[in-house]
Design an enzyme around this catalytic site. Structure first.
Site, PDB file in Angstrom:
ATOM      1  N   ARG A 265      38.362  37.322  37.263  1.00  6.92           N
ATOM      2  CA  ARG A 265      37.630  38.166  38.235  1.00  6.92           C
ATOM      3  C   ARG A 265      36.996  39.344  37.484  1.00  6.92           C
ATOM      4  O   ARG A 265      37.639  39.921  36.605  1.00  6.92           O
ATOM      5  CB  ARG A 265      38.557  38.684  39.363  1.00  6.92           C
TER       6      ARG A 265
ATOM      7  N   GLN B 221      40.848  41.142  54.632  1.00  3.18           N
ATOM      8  CA  GLN B 221      42.121  41.628  54.053  1.00  3.18           C
ATOM      9  C   GLN B 221      42.787  42.666  54.960  1.00  3.18           C
ATOM     10  O   GLN B 221      44.004  42.829  54.931  1.00  3.18           O
ATOM     11  CB  GLN B 221      41.872  42.264  52.674  1.00  3.18           C
TER      12      GLN B 221
ATOM     13  N   LYS C 212      36.389  47.710  47.652  1.00  5.50           N
ATOM     14  CA  LYS C 212      35.951  46.615  48.531  1.00  5.50           C
ATOM     15  C   LYS C 212      34.683  46.991  49.289  1.00  5.50           C
ATOM     16  O   LYS C 212      34.556  48.098  49.799  1.00  5.50           O
ATOM     17  CB  LYS C 212      37.100  46.288  49.499  1.00  5.50           C
TER      18      LYS C 212
ATOM     19  N   ASP D 221      39.057  49.612  42.750  1.00  7.31           N
ATOM     20  CA  ASP D 221      39.148  48.526  41.768  1.00  7.31           C
ATOM     21  C   ASP D 221      38.724  48.977  40.385  1.00  7.31           C
ATOM     22  O   ASP D 221      39.126  48.411  39.377  1.00  7.31           O
ATOM     23  CB  ASP D 221      38.314  47.332  42.215  1.00  7.31           C
TER      24      ASP D 221
ATOM     25  N   ARG E 271      45.699  39.318  44.725  1.00  9.91           N
ATOM     26  CA  ARG E 271      44.458  40.097  44.674  1.00  9.91           C
ATOM     27  C   ARG E 271      44.858  41.573  44.783  1.00  9.91           C
ATOM     28  O   ARG E 271      46.016  41.888  44.981  1.00  9.91           O
ATOM     29  CB  ARG E 271      43.426  39.659  45.738  1.00  9.91           C
ATOM     30  N   GLY E 272      43.865  42.440  44.666  1.00  6.94           N
ATOM     31  CA  GLY E 272      44.182  43.871  44.590  1.00  6.94           C
ATOM     32  C   GLY E 272      44.283  44.227  43.111  1.00  6.94           C
ATOM     33  O   GLY E 272      44.966  43.534  42.341  1.00  6.94           O
ATOM     34  N   ALA E 273      43.592  45.296  42.714  1.00  7.40           N
ATOM     35  CA  ALA E 273      43.427  45.573  41.282  1.00  7.40           C
ATOM     36  C   ALA E 273      44.744  45.643  40.496  1.00  7.40           C
ATOM     37  O   ALA E 273      44.893  44.959  39.479  1.00  7.40           O
ATOM     38  CB  ALA E 273      42.614  46.860  41.124  1.00  7.40           C
TER      39      ALA E 273
HETATM   40  O1  MRU Z   1      38.981  41.410  46.608  1.00 11.03           O
HETATM   41  P1  MRU Z   1      40.318  42.077  46.647  1.00 11.03           P
HETATM   42  O2  MRU Z   1      41.136  41.740  47.841  1.00 11.03           O
HETATM   43  O3  MRU Z   1      41.065  41.904  45.339  1.00 11.03           O
HETATM   44  O4  MRU Z   1      39.952  43.629  46.753  1.00 11.03           O
HETATM   45  C1  MRU Z   1      40.977  44.575  46.772  1.00 11.03           C
HETATM   46  C2  MRU Z   1      40.493  45.945  47.009  1.00 11.03           C
HETATM   47  O5  MRU Z   1      39.320  46.207  47.102  1.00 11.03           O
HETATM   48  C3  MRU Z   1      41.523  47.035  47.055  1.00 11.03           C
HETATM   49  O6  MRU Z   1      41.122  48.055  47.908  1.00 11.03           O
HETATM   50  C4  MRU Z   1      41.663  47.608  45.644  1.00 11.03           C
HETATM   51  O7  MRU Z   1      41.992  46.611  44.730  1.00 11.03           O
HETATM   52  C5  MRU Z   1      42.665  48.669  45.568  1.00 11.03           C
HETATM   53  S1  MRU Z   1      44.273  47.954  45.560  1.00 11.03           S
HETATM   54  C6  MRU Z   1      45.490  48.998  45.422  1.00 11.03           C
END
Ligand code: MRU
Length: 366
Positions: free
Chosen positions: A89, A199, A251, A240, A52-54
């Protein structure tokens, strides 16, 4: 002692000719690597949030497409695999960004050449992602250094996980923190737990601990009070999807932190690679917000004294919950955007300046 490479969230195992990821649903309790063996594995890893994480979502999808092309490199095979990966997603635009770059690379090639070219492109995107995060760290370090030093450690607040686990290495929001720590700037991180999936508690706290960076986990709802008490010098979060006017989607809970930061005159920075900008979105109102399952709000998973992982219910049977996973912070609440190309104002003109810088690079905005 684990190295940064050991902890890379996704790596290529040349001996197996396969991608290995850290299964982030098991952190912080188990550091377990999983090999992705088929397109189903890739799609599951993204939608069930093993990754996860963009930025990491984008790179995983790139390798997923390369894998799929090794099985079926026809035009129909390419379209089918892209469509499946794109549906995993909805909010992180890096997913579309990576798939479009992959398609660009292979579209005009004969089918028998596509798989090798796609794998090469996935490797290149991974390397570029690491380099972008390292550059974000450098630009962010200058901002932190300018604020450091007067009253003990610099107090940085972050939300969710925008560290190495959300990218490949370094992270976005955490990259400046890691650089500051390495440069001897005393820094302490307020880690907000990030309900409902935690997270912050599960991932950010874990990776800061691995890196030896001082931190404290706090309940999401305490962040405003910490700011009012003068215990926060700046907030840094990731993104994201960032719209062409500088609105930032991140988030859920990010917006409330930005409001509290503005009310307390605390700088609110957003760190992101240009791959997270959606130039086709005029404003944050156009960004799709992922709605996740009720179970994430109504139950919690943790480790029992026996060592076993257990999920327990928090609410009375029949309780309903809503679970929007992201929110939009308007550009006017963002002090600056820290990117691999430098620091930009979160405004139409700041975004245009960023866009002009992107055009100087081979991975141009789409
Ligand atoms: O739902 P997630 O855990 O994928 O959400 C991740 C986030 O919101 C991070 O802050 C975002 O992707 C930035 S990652 C470098």
């Amino acid at each position: 002692m684990q190295t940064r490479e050991d902890l890379a969230s996704l790596r290529w195992n040349a001996a197996l000719a396969a991608v290995e990821i850290i299964d982030q649903t098991r952190l912080p309790h188990d550091l377990q690597r999983v090999t992705l063996d088929c397109l189903d594995d890739y799609c599951h890893a993204i939608s069930a949030m093993l990754v996860r994480g963009a930025p990491l979502i984008g790179i995983t999808a790139a390798y997923g497409l390369a894998h799929a092309l090794a099985q079926d490199a026809s035009d129909a095979g390419l379209a089918r695999a892209s469509e499946r990966l794109l549906a995993t997603r909805p909010t992180a635009v890096n997913l579309r960004w990576a798939l479009e770059r992959m398609a660009q690379q292979v579209d005009d090639l004969a089918p028998e050449l596509r798989a090798a070219a796609a794998l090469e492109q996935a490797h290149a995107l991974r390397e570029a992602e690491i380099a972008s995060c390292a550059a974000i760290g450098e630009h962010g370090l200058a901002l932190l250094q300018a604020r450091a030093g007067e009253h003990g450690p610099l107090q940085v607040m972050t939300h969710c996980n925008a560290g190495g686990l959300a990218t490949i290495e370094w992270g976005t929001a955490l990259a400046p923190v890691y650089r500051a720590h390495a440069a001897g700037v005393p820094v302490h991180v307020w880690v907000s737990e990030t309900r409902p999936r935690n997270q912050g508690t599960h991932l950010t706290a874990w990776e800061l601990q691995q890196a030896g960076v001082p931190f404290t986990v706090v309940a999401d709802n305490s962040c405003g009070q910490l700011m009012r008490e003068g215990r926060v010098d700046c907030v840094i979060v990731g993104s994201d999807r960032t719209a062409a006017n500088g609105d930032v989607c991140n988030k859920v809970g990010t917006y409330m932190k930005a409001l509290a930061a503005a009310d307390n005159q605390i700088p609110f920075y957003v760190a992101l690679p240009a791959s997270t900008v959606d130039w086709r979105c005029a404003s944050g109102a156009e960004i799709p917000i992922e709605e996740r399952g009720e179970d994430e709000v109504l139950a919690v998973t943790g480790r029992m004294a026996s060592g076993a992982l257990q999920t327990v219910s928090l609410a009375a049977a029949g309780t309903r919950a809503a679970n929007p996973a992201f929110d939009v912070t308007p550009a006017r609440l963002v002090t600056a955007l820290i990117t691999e190309h430098g620091v930009f104002a979160a405004s139409e003109s700041g975004m245009q300046a960023l866009r002009a810088r992107c055009q100087d690079f081979s991975l141009t905005p789409m």
